[in-house]
Design an enzyme around this catalytic site. Structure first.
Site, short mmCIF file in Angstrom:
data_model
loop_
_atom_site.label_atom_id
_atom_site.label_comp_id
_atom_site.label_asym_id
_atom_site.label_seq_id
_atom_site.Cartn_x
_atom_site.Cartn_y
_atom_site.Cartn_z
N TYR A 94 -1.94 18.15 -11.23
CA TYR A 94 -1.11 17.34 -12.17
C TYR A 94 -2.09 17.30 -13.51
CZ TYR A 94 -4.61 13.81 -11.29
OH TYR A 94 -5.92 12.76 -11.09
N ASP A 145 -0.83 5.66 -9.00
CA ASP A 145 -0.89 6.85 -9.49
C ASP A 145 0.45 7.54 -9.05
OD1 ASP A 145 -3.46 5.54 -8.79
OD2 ASP A 145 -4.38 7.38 -9.28
N TYR A 202 -3.93 10.64 3.40
CA TYR A 202 -4.28 9.17 2.99
C TYR A 202 -2.84 8.50 3.64
CZ TYR A 202 -7.72 10.41 -0.41
OH TYR A 202 -8.80 10.91 -0.95
N HIS A 244 0.71 8.48 -0.30
CA HIS A 244 -0.01 9.19 -1.75
C HIS A 244 -0.31 10.71 -1.33
CE1 HIS A 244 -1.87 9.20 -5.22
NE2 HIS A 244 -3.08 9.44 -5.01
N LYS A 245 -0.89 10.74 -0.24
CA LYS A 245 -0.97 12.05 0.35
C LYS A 245 -0.92 12.27 1.83
CE LYS A 245 -4.45 13.16 -3.66
NZ LYS A 245 -5.77 13.71 -4.00
N GLY A 283 -2.22 1.99 -16.04
CA GLY A 283 -1.70 3.00 -17.00
C GLY A 283 -0.56 3.85 -16.59
N TRP A 284 -1.19 4.43 -15.22
CA TRP A 284 -0.10 5.19 -14.49
C TRP A 284 1.17 4.67 -14.06
CZ3 TRP A 284 -1.86 9.75 -15.14
CH2 TRP A 284 -2.78 10.51 -14.78
N ASP A 336 0.51 14.05 -6.00
CA ASP A 336 0.05 14.67 -7.36
C ASP A 336 0.79 16.22 -7.60
OD1 ASP A 336 -1.57 12.56 -7.34
OD2 ASP A 336 -3.37 13.59 -6.95
N ARG A 360 -6.67 2.52 -15.19
CA ARG A 360 -5.77 3.66 -15.43
C ARG A 360 -4.73 3.73 -14.26
NH1 ARG A 360 -9.27 8.23 -15.98
NH2 ARG A 360 -9.36 9.03 -13.94
#
Length: 384
Positions: free
Chosen positions: A57, A162, A155, A151-152, A234-235, A107, A231
């Site tokens: 990413y 994000d 995780y 997320h992953k 922000g994402w 990601d 952030r």
């Protein structure tokens, strides 16, 4: 294997990787934000090397930023840069040579956002085939019981803000390109689940949520991580703005627009008076907190884009933030003030505390900030 990313601290002194020159019209447009701005952008792209070998990413941020600037300026050098770099990783048959879907890392979806745009611009079938390959990960990507993508794989049961930016704008663009509106309905459900599970009373959102409550950073009652990281916000607002754009005419877009307006209003309330957004967004008065460049650029982008999309009347606030970042953090050689990385869990353990977010290193020229700079400049350049 330890991966050492390629991030030069001074792009004017970094080895030149390609011949690259912005057009005169683009230089004039970017100079409106400071004479140093086009110098930096040109030198950054001229010296840019992939962040790492795998599809990632961070590279996607630079490609998307350059495409946004291309669409705002018509400067063919920016499109040529993105197309050349994408074709280093996608064969004429559409095989993505460095995409590792089996990681089930959300990601890894992000860079695929260039594919529908390059296909629309060029008609090259490699991008259509690669788009299908990119989407194939989402067909089997594990989900929480609430319906959100993990997320992953490393995780499990976790949703981070994000991840909405990494996957949902691509899924929305793919839904339109493939004629599958149900995919956008799924996107809307995932955003609404995040609102239900991660939103604080302030209207801001916590960085992460663990449905299982197994992580040490997760509140045992809510599952939320402790802090509001700027952030991550922000994402979140960039994801909402980009999905809102891609979903024009689709049922459910109004829900996305409402979330965008509500989230931007909450962010406007915690902006430093006359300044930007703090690393920990809602704790600006605490010792050590600082105004962070990448989050401020992402939020500025969303404020301006929301105005262009007819969702809010916030372009002036976004433009003022962009100008402030350019004045304070952009030099001919670097974009300063970027938190290099922040996350939750893993080893060494990241507990999501206030002290943790302040401990992460500030990294000049990190692509998460530079990509956001180009995106924000593209929106600022479109304003009358």
């Amino acid at each position: 294997m330890i991966v050492i990313p390629h991030i030069p601290e001074d792009v004017t002194r970094a080895p030149v990787q390609r011949a690259f020159h912005l057009g005169n019209s683009t230089i004039r447009k970017l100079s409106a934000f400071g004479a140093q701005v086009p110098v930096f952008v040109e030198a950054y792209i001229r010296s840019w090397r992939p962040y790492k070998d795998a599809w990632n990413y961070e590279d996607g941020m630079i490609w998307l930023g350059a495409l946004d600037l291309y669409e705002a300026t018509g400067d063919a050098s920016l499109l040529d840069f993105v197309r050349t770099e994408a074709e280093r990783r996608i064969t004429p048959e559409g095989v993505m040579t460095t995409f590792e879907s089996e990681e089930y890392n959300i990601d890894n979806i992000h860079a695929g956002r260039v594919l529908p745009r390059l296909y629309a611009l060029t008609g090259d079938e490699r991008y259509r085939r690669a788009m299908d390959r990119q989407f194939s990960q989402l067909l089997t990507h594990p989900r929480t019981q609430s319906g959100n993508y993990w997320h992953k794989q490393i995780y499990p049961w976790q949703v981070w803000l994000d991840g909405l930016y990494m996957a949902q704008p691509f899924q929305t663009a793919y839904a339109r390109a493939a004629g599958q509106p149900d995919l956008f309905a799924d996107t809307v459900r995932q955003f609404l689940a995040v609102e239900a599970n991660l939103k604080a009373g302030s209207g801001l959102y916590h960085h992460g949520w663990d449905e299982s409550r197994a992580e040490r950073w997760a509140d045992p009652v809510t599952g939320r991580s402790p802090c509001v990281w700027s952030r991550a916000m922000g994402w979140w607002v960039m994801a909402l703005a980009d999905v809102c754009e891609a979903a024009e005419g689709l049922d459910g877009r109004g829900d996305i627009a409402h979330l965008l307006t509500d989230s931007l209003d909450a962010l406007r309330r915690v902006r430093k008076p006359g300044g930007l957004w703090y690393q920990v967004a809602d704790q600006g008065s605490r010792e050590g907190n600082y105004e962070e460049a990448s989050a401020s650029l992402m939020i500025a982008y969303a404020l301006m884009k929301a105005m262009r999309l007819g969702v809010t009347d916030t372009a002036a606030e976004g433009l003022s933030a962009l100008r402030l970042v350019c004045d304070r953090f952009v030099t001919p050689s670097a974009l300063e003030g970027i938190c290099g990385v922040a996350g939750l869990g893993n080893t060494p353990y990241r507990d999501g505390s206030y002290a943790y977010y302040l401990s992460e290193k500030i990294t000049p020229n990190d692509p998460k900030g530079v990509g956001a700079l180009m995106m924000a400049l593209s929106e600022g350049s479109r304003l009358p």
